[in-house]
Motif scaffolding. Structure first.
Motif, mmCIF file in Angstrom:
data_model
loop_
_atom_site.group_PDB
_atom_site.id
_atom_site.type_symbol
_atom_site.label_atom_id
_atom_site.label_comp_id
_atom_site.label_asym_id
_atom_site.label_seq_id
_atom_site.Cartn_x
_atom_site.Cartn_y
_atom_site.Cartn_z
ATOM 1 N N GLY A 189 -25.182 -37.908 2.031
ATOM 2 C CA GLY A 189 -24.688 -37.528 0.716
ATOM 3 C C GLY A 189 -24.377 -36.055 0.602
ATOM 4 N N GLY A 190 -23.966 -35.694 -0.596
ATOM 5 C CA GLY A 190 -23.585 -34.307 -0.843
ATOM 6 C C GLY A 190 -22.120 -34.099 -0.575
ATOM 7 N N PRO A 191 -21.701 -32.830 -0.569
ATOM 8 C CA PRO A 191 -20.284 -32.540 -0.338
ATOM 9 C C PRO A 191 -19.918 -32.711 1.134
ATOM 10 C CG PRO A 191 -21.509 -30.517 -0.791
ATOM 11 C CD PRO A 191 -22.468 -31.639 -0.914
ATOM 12 N N TRP A 239 -29.991 -44.192 -6.488
ATOM 13 C CA TRP A 239 -28.848 -43.659 -7.218
ATOM 14 C C TRP A 239 -28.821 -42.132 -7.194
ATOM 15 C CZ3 TRP A 239 -31.895 -47.675 -9.048
ATOM 16 C CH2 TRP A 239 -31.307 -48.922 -8.957
ATOM 17 N N ALA A 240 -29.838 -41.489 -6.600
ATOM 18 C CA ALA A 240 -29.870 -40.031 -6.538
ATOM 19 C C ALA A 240 -28.901 -39.488 -5.491
ATOM 20 C CB ALA A 240 -31.287 -39.552 -6.241
ATOM 21 N N CYS A 241 -28.499 -40.310 -4.544
ATOM 22 C CA CYS A 241 -27.615 -39.871 -3.469
ATOM 23 C C CYS A 241 -26.159 -40.008 -3.921
ATOM 24 C CB CYS A 241 -27.860 -40.727 -2.229
ATOM 25 S SG CYS A 241 -27.001 -40.147 -0.756
ATOM 26 N N THR A 242 -25.385 -38.912 -3.795
ATOM 27 C CA THR A 242 -23.967 -38.963 -4.161
ATOM 28 C C THR A 242 -23.138 -38.320 -3.058
ATOM 29 O OG1 THR A 242 -24.118 -36.871 -5.340
ATOM 30 C CG2 THR A 242 -24.414 -38.870 -6.651
ATOM 31 N N ASP A 243 -21.943 -38.814 -2.872
ATOM 32 C CA ASP A 243 -20.996 -38.283 -1.900
ATOM 33 C C ASP A 243 -19.808 -37.691 -2.644
ATOM 34 O OD1 ASP A 243 -22.055 -39.036 0.713
ATOM 35 O OD2 ASP A 243 -21.675 -41.107 0.114
ATOM 36 N N THR A 244 -19.357 -36.525 -2.199
ATOM 37 C CA THR A 244 -18.120 -35.948 -2.706
ATOM 38 C C THR A 244 -17.315 -35.461 -1.503
ATOM 39 O OG1 THR A 244 -19.116 -33.768 -2.992
ATOM 40 C CG2 THR A 244 -19.111 -35.208 -4.913
#
Length: 175
Positions: A161-163, A26-31
């Motif tokens: 992930g990330g921006p 859950w630490a990986c996020t996409d924006t």
């Protein structure tokens, strides 16, 4: 005797992994960044909307047959320039031929690293294939740097992930 010591050390090893983020998917996020306003001359911006200190500009365009396939009719031949870019690994932006309502008729990515010129003047030219060349009213650049890695969390939970830049412009997009 060795087995109890190994088992005793296991919780602390798991705690180190958990604290480093390695154990948590859950630490990986996409924006995804918002698409910037297209123009003939734009300040190239990163995925956070901040200026990179690079200007990209369409310095001219015309309709003419491509010299390698003249029988296919007119295409949009455009010239561009990057000012302030690193000549070996600069940014990339989308270039689009548009009609008078700024609807994209055809788009393509141009890279500062593919431009060249005397005295560090990073200029280049490219061709856009459009279905109705007679409708072309101009060529615009979209300011978002498209050179970023597009790996998502789904593709690579560790390094993705990330921006991310906005989706590339396509035929029919209102710019």
């Amino acid at each position: 005797m060795l087995r109890p010591r190994l088992l005793a050390g296991a919780p602390s090893a798991l705690a180190v992994l958990a604290l480093s983020g390695c154990s948590s998917p859950w630490a990986c996020t996409d924006t995804t960044a918002e698409r910037g306003v297209a123009g003939v001359r734009v300040q190239v911006e990163d995925t956070s909307g901040r200026s990179l200190g690079v200007t990209a500009e369409v310095v001219g365009w015309r309709l003419e047959p491509h010299p390698q396939v003249p029988s296919e009719g007119d295409r949009v031949h455009f010239h561009y320039r990057f000012d302030g870019a690193d000549e070996s690994s600069g940014p990339a932006v989308d270039a689009c031929a548009v009609d008078k309502e700024r609807v994209a008729l055809g788009c393509q990515r141009v890279h500062a690293s593919e431009a060249f010129g005397p005295d560090g003047d990073l200029t280049g030219d490219d061709w856009l294939d459009v279905e109705h060349p007679e409708r072309v009213a101009g060529v615009l650049l979209i300011p978002n740097d498209q050179s970023y890695d597009r790996r998502t969390c789904e593709q690579d939970i560790k390094d993705g992930g990330g921006p991310h830049p906005p989706e590339p412009a396509v035929r029919g997009d209102q710019l």
